[in-house]
Design a protein around this motif. Sequence first.
Motif, PDB file in Angstrom:
ATOM      1  N   HIS A   6      -4.912   1.675   2.506  1.00  0.00           N
ATOM      2  CA  HIS A   6      -4.023   1.237   1.701  1.00  0.00           C
ATOM      3  C   HIS A   6      -2.684   2.307   1.548  1.00  0.00           C
ATOM      4  CE1 HIS A   6      -1.750   0.234  -2.192  1.00  0.00           C
ATOM      5  NE2 HIS A   6      -1.854  -0.633  -1.694  1.00  0.00           N
ATOM      6  N   GLU A   7      -3.052   3.528   1.615  1.00  0.00           N
ATOM      7  CA  GLU A   7      -2.075   4.548   1.637  1.00  0.00           C
ATOM      8  C   GLU A   7      -1.256   4.618   2.991  1.00  0.00           C
ATOM      9  OE1 GLU A   7      -1.970   9.501   1.761  1.00  0.00           O
ATOM     10  OE2 GLU A   7      -3.561   8.606   1.323  1.00  0.00           O
ATOM     11  N   ARG A  38      -0.959  -0.102   4.861  1.00  0.00           N
ATOM     12  CA  ARG A  38      -0.543  -1.171   3.893  1.00  0.00           C
ATOM     13  C   ARG A  38      -0.002  -0.852   2.631  1.00  0.00           C
ATOM     14  NH1 ARG A  38      -3.202  -6.613   5.866  1.00  0.00           N
ATOM     15  NH2 ARG A  38      -4.239  -5.970   7.682  1.00  0.00           N
ATOM     16  N   PRO A  39       0.837   0.119   2.274  1.00  0.00           N
ATOM     17  CA  PRO A  39       1.381   0.959   1.231  1.00  0.00           C
ATOM     18  C   PRO A  39       2.250  -0.401   0.649  1.00  0.00           C
ATOM     19  CG  PRO A  39       2.416   1.475   3.163  1.00  0.00           C
ATOM     20  CD  PRO A  39       1.400   0.899   3.721  1.00  0.00           C
ATOM     21  N   ASN A  40       2.663  -1.154   0.999  1.00  0.00           N
ATOM     22  CA  ASN A  40       3.533  -2.092   0.316  1.00  0.00           C
ATOM     23  C   ASN A  40       2.713  -3.418   0.084  1.00  0.00           C
ATOM     24  OD1 ASN A  40       5.771  -0.398   0.378  1.00  0.00           O
ATOM     25  ND2 ASN A  40       6.069  -0.598   2.581  1.00  0.00           N
ATOM     26  N   GLN A  41       1.309  -3.722   0.429  1.00  0.00           N
ATOM     27  CA  GLN A  41       0.828  -4.886   0.112  1.00  0.00           C
ATOM     28  C   GLN A  41      -0.081  -4.403  -0.967  1.00  0.00           C
ATOM     29  OE1 GLN A  41      -0.958  -6.341   3.921  1.00  0.00           O
ATOM     30  NE2 GLN A  41       1.041  -6.135   4.745  1.00  0.00           N
ATOM     31  N   CYS A  44      -6.608  -4.361   1.823  1.00  0.00           N
ATOM     32  CA  CYS A  44      -7.244  -3.436   2.597  1.00  0.00           C
ATOM     33  C   CYS A  44      -8.815  -3.817   2.483  1.00  0.00           C
ATOM     34  CB  CYS A  44      -6.944  -2.142   2.098  1.00  0.00           C
ATOM     35  SG  CYS A  44      -5.198  -1.756   1.944  1.00  0.00           S
ATOM     36  N   GLY A  72       3.578  -9.523   8.872  1.00  0.00           N
ATOM     37  CA  GLY A  72       3.841  -8.486   7.716  1.00  0.00           C
ATOM     38  C   GLY A  72       3.243  -7.235   8.236  1.00  0.00           C
TER      39      GLY A  72
END
Length: 143
Positions: free
Chosen positions: A16-17, A20-23, A28, A132
């Motif tokens: 995530h960090e 995909r930080p903006n999801q 994740c 995305g």
Amino acid sequence: MEIRIIQAPEVISLRHEVLRPNQPIEMCTYPDDQREGTFHLGGIKDGHIVAVGTFIQRSHETYPELTYQLRGMATSPAVRGEGYGKALLEEARNRLKAQGADGWWCNARLVAVPFYERLGLTVASESFEIEGIGPHHIMVDRF
């Protein structure tokens, strides 16, 4: 430097960090994280997971001899350049070779291509977009 098998839930926060930080964090968790044949490696520094990579038993349609896919490779920005990513992939190679695999493949973000090339992987596709996330290349590692 320690590289070891970790459990699926342990890869989520670093994915995530870094990836995909903006999801939403739920993005994740990948459908194959718990699949038989999948394994997760973690790079450990001072008791904390600082690098992760998931290897899923899945051949590529164009390269059926490559029987594993790397997904969710991420290294904490705090330790980039310290060798955790390289060590993680070397451990994966050793494990896959011991299982009789001929290699593995991944969808590499354009920014990660130079890292993988330094480790001997080759670009095996034109650039393509993952919605995305951004542009990628298929990269392959043959043993």
